[in-house]
Design an enzyme around this catalytic site. Sequence first.
Site, short mmCIF file in Angstrom:
data_model
loop_
_atom_site.label_atom_id
_atom_site.label_comp_id
_atom_site.label_asym_id
_atom_site.label_seq_id
_atom_site.Cartn_x
_atom_site.Cartn_y
_atom_site.Cartn_z
N LYS A 1 0.81 -1.21 0.00
CA LYS A 1 0.00 0.00 0.00
C LYS A 1 0.85 1.27 0.00
O LYS A 1 0.66 2.16 -0.83
CB LYS A 1 -0.89 -0.05 1.24
CG LYS A 1 -1.67 1.17 1.51
CD LYS A 1 -2.23 1.08 2.90
CE LYS A 1 -1.14 1.30 3.93
NZ LYS A 1 -1.66 1.64 5.26
N THR A 2 1.80 1.33 0.94
CA THR A 2 2.63 2.53 1.04
C THR A 2 3.47 2.70 -0.22
O THR A 2 3.69 3.80 -0.70
CB THR A 2 3.55 2.44 2.27
OG1 THR A 2 2.74 2.08 3.40
CG2 THR A 2 4.21 3.75 2.55
N ASP B 1 -4.10 8.20 2.97
CA ASP B 1 -3.72 6.87 3.47
C ASP B 1 -4.74 6.42 4.52
O ASP B 1 -5.33 7.27 5.19
CB ASP B 1 -2.32 6.99 4.09
CG ASP B 1 -1.71 5.64 4.36
OD1 ASP B 1 -2.21 4.63 3.82
OD2 ASP B 1 -0.73 5.58 5.13
N GLU B 2 -4.91 5.15 4.70
CA GLU B 2 -5.81 4.61 5.74
C GLU B 2 -7.18 5.29 5.70
O GLU B 2 -7.72 5.72 6.72
CB GLU B 2 -5.20 4.81 7.14
CG GLU B 2 -3.80 4.26 7.30
CD GLU B 2 -3.77 2.75 7.56
OE1 GLU B 2 -4.79 2.06 7.29
OE2 GLU B 2 -2.71 2.26 8.01
N GLN C 1 -9.75 -3.58 7.72
CA GLN C 1 -8.85 -3.18 8.79
C GLN C 1 -9.35 -1.94 9.52
O GLN C 1 -8.58 -1.22 10.16
CB GLN C 1 -7.44 -2.93 8.25
CG GLN C 1 -6.75 -4.21 7.83
CD GLN C 1 -5.28 -3.98 7.51
OE1 GLN C 1 -4.47 -3.75 8.39
NE2 GLN C 1 -4.95 -4.02 6.23
N ARG D 1 -0.58 -9.86 10.73
CA ARG D 1 0.73 -9.32 11.12
C ARG D 1 1.84 -10.35 10.91
O ARG D 1 3.02 -10.00 10.87
CB ARG D 1 0.76 -8.91 12.60
CG ARG D 1 -0.19 -7.81 13.03
CD ARG D 1 -0.11 -6.61 12.16
NE ARG D 1 -1.15 -6.66 11.13
CZ ARG D 1 -1.11 -5.94 10.02
NH1 ARG D 1 -0.12 -5.13 9.78
NH2 ARG D 1 -2.07 -6.03 9.11
#
Length: 772
Positions: free
Chosen positions: A32-33, A216-217, A251, A633
Amino acid sequence: MNLLDNLNPEQLAAVTLPSQSALILAGAGSGKTRVLTTRIAWLIQTGQVSPAGIMAVTFTNKAAKEMLTRLSSMLPVNTRGMWIGTFHGLCNRLLRTHHRDAALPQTFQILDSQDQLSMIKRMLKALNVDDEKYPAKDLMYFINNAKDRGQRAGDVEAYDHVQKRMAELYDVYDQQCQREGVVDFAELLLRAYELLQRNHPLRQHYQMRFRHILVDEFQDTNDLQYNLLKLLAGHGEQRGGALFAVGDDDQSIYAFRGANVGNMQAFERDFEVKNLIKLEQNYRSHGNILDSANHLISNNAKRLGKNLRTDAGLGEPVRIYEASSDLEEAQWIIDEAKSLMAEGVSKSEIAVLYRSNAQSRVIEHALFAAGLPYTVYGGLRYFQRAEVKHAIAYLQLMDNPHNDSAFLRVVNFPTRGIGARSIEQLQMAAESYRVSLYAAVPYMTGKAGTALGNFVKLIESARFETQQLPLPEMVRVVLERSTLLAHYGNEKEGQERIENLQQMVGAATQFVQEEGFGTHAPAHLGPQAAAASGTAIVDGDGIDVLDADAPLATVMSPLSAFLAHASLEAGDAQAQAGQEAIQLMTVHSAKGLEFDAVFITGLEEGLFPHESSAREMDGVDEERRLMYVAITRARRRLYMSFTQQRMLHGQTRFNMKSRFFDELPEHALKWLTPRVQTNWFAGRKSTTAWDDATFREGGSDNHIAKQIAQKSTSGNGTGWRIGESVSHARFGEGVIVNIEGGAGSARAQINFGAAGMKVLDLSVAKLERIGR
DNA sequence: CGGGGCGTGGTTTTT
DNA sequence: CCACGCCCCG
């Protein structure tokens, strides 16, 4: 062009989308980043936009920093022209630039949550409000919630007199903040929103400027943040840039602080998003781990829909362990961690996750006893330490003396003979003249007046002495003049505090360098800054001051900027002892991180999913997303554990194992302890029967504890044991929570989950043993 | 003004 | 159980 090398087709598509609004559904570990930063780099490199035309918004400073770091490694471009930062950081910048239009002093200061609460307490006291009926915390929640929805006191719909009163108090609070020249976190966003909404030329300016707004997010945005983005992207105004939103509805774990996943669907609808790209290729976890995550999350309704896949093999199975108690669970974690380490897994690649902080103690104890180094996330941050806050308060008063929170914090610290009585009188004076405490000092007479006057003189002289000094020097002088250093020097345990205080000089040096103030920048603003502040751009004189190379420095003094920095970026959590340590943290704080091996602990009904989630709308769904975050994770090894018995709030609790076990794919699991079948929640969407699912055995006292211990070791002659899982023809499956009476006439209290708590005669009831 | 004693309440967290 | 806030006393 190597920028686009090694992107998978979906990533490539996302990076190179045309300049239209787009929604990128980015699964955990899908890069994503990378997509976000590569898109920015690509847009600039292909000449589609200048750096000044970019705005990238994140939620945390950490994420913003990460983005900047990656970007500067990709592009030989000065990143200062871009607006990259947190919502709050960017709003701060906007409000400083246009402080007059926003009706704020240029040196306005930002209250952190602590300051906000103490200010509300102060206000309630001054107004003689019944704090039983209107607790400060409730009012703070009320105010912040309203602001997060974009509502001022007058906009709040009050359904009863309590709400009505709270709305009134909200209004008083806002007025008080205005008098003091302070804003809370939510206010930062609301002010910025109102400024842009009210001021058309200004709004147009920014709409034209930011050709690309990247978020983002996005699933974590609240209503106000979304509305702010809509405004900036010129929604409904036929101008403004493209909104590029990256997020993952699966998420979304911050509903409790106002995040609204619905913003993703709203965005699709409002902006008629044609470009929806799903990043489903996962580069992090092995197959069994990913299968578990996919399987679990498929139990949630209202998803945008997404399934992660990996090229890595299935890998190891997910290991599941049933412990008899929290102590045994901790011991098991240590044994497994040791064998992982023996296999060559580094300590910092082992994470132990839990739902709530209270669970860490037992694990910490066990780790300590075993001599394994560990780090607990989420301690006190640097700028939140009392001594640091004190020093900051002095600096705040020098920059804006009307900040009453700062005034009260240090007016008598270190002590200078100004007692509660004097403060009370001062507060009354300030109240009647409707001024700040600082401004009320001249009205004070007698001994109190002299002492307070001396304090004012101290602040004024410190300001005068330091106004030509570079920021780090200024900090150094203030540490001395405030006598904080001397004060802690006399304290037994003061050494660490002194070190923390002295670190502030270093923090100031670093800040000044990183933010481009130049070490010799004077504290006052230069002529360039004067031209830059205020409304120069709306006068249409062709100066776009916002394209200046170092916008922060042109818009606020180093001191104001440093103080804002201290509020907006609380700094690192407690200096972590040694890098090479096992990582302990809540599932929430694990979001965004990854580890080779992950333990998800305390998977019990009532704990995870947490009991309070049953009361909230879609609460269990959010817990499930939390579990999804936890699972994803892990790279290679995943462990899950639950206990039959756990000490919580001084009580022993017997919980059933988490329903989430029933939502995992059997083929991916390996039960390290005999399998206990529980399916009483299967097919049920949610339950409110938490009290049925959890039984509390009162027993802080040793006597009872011993009884339980005895009863749970089959030493009671009944052949049954507390904590044991059983099955009943009518009630389904349950856990024995207590046994009364001796062999022959014994009765067992059994928690049958959804079927409720039952007391059964062991000689009559037909019970079957499950598992061990 | 500071410290000890008592009472209460106790998901999750960033800015 | 334990951490924090508040109150009262020296």
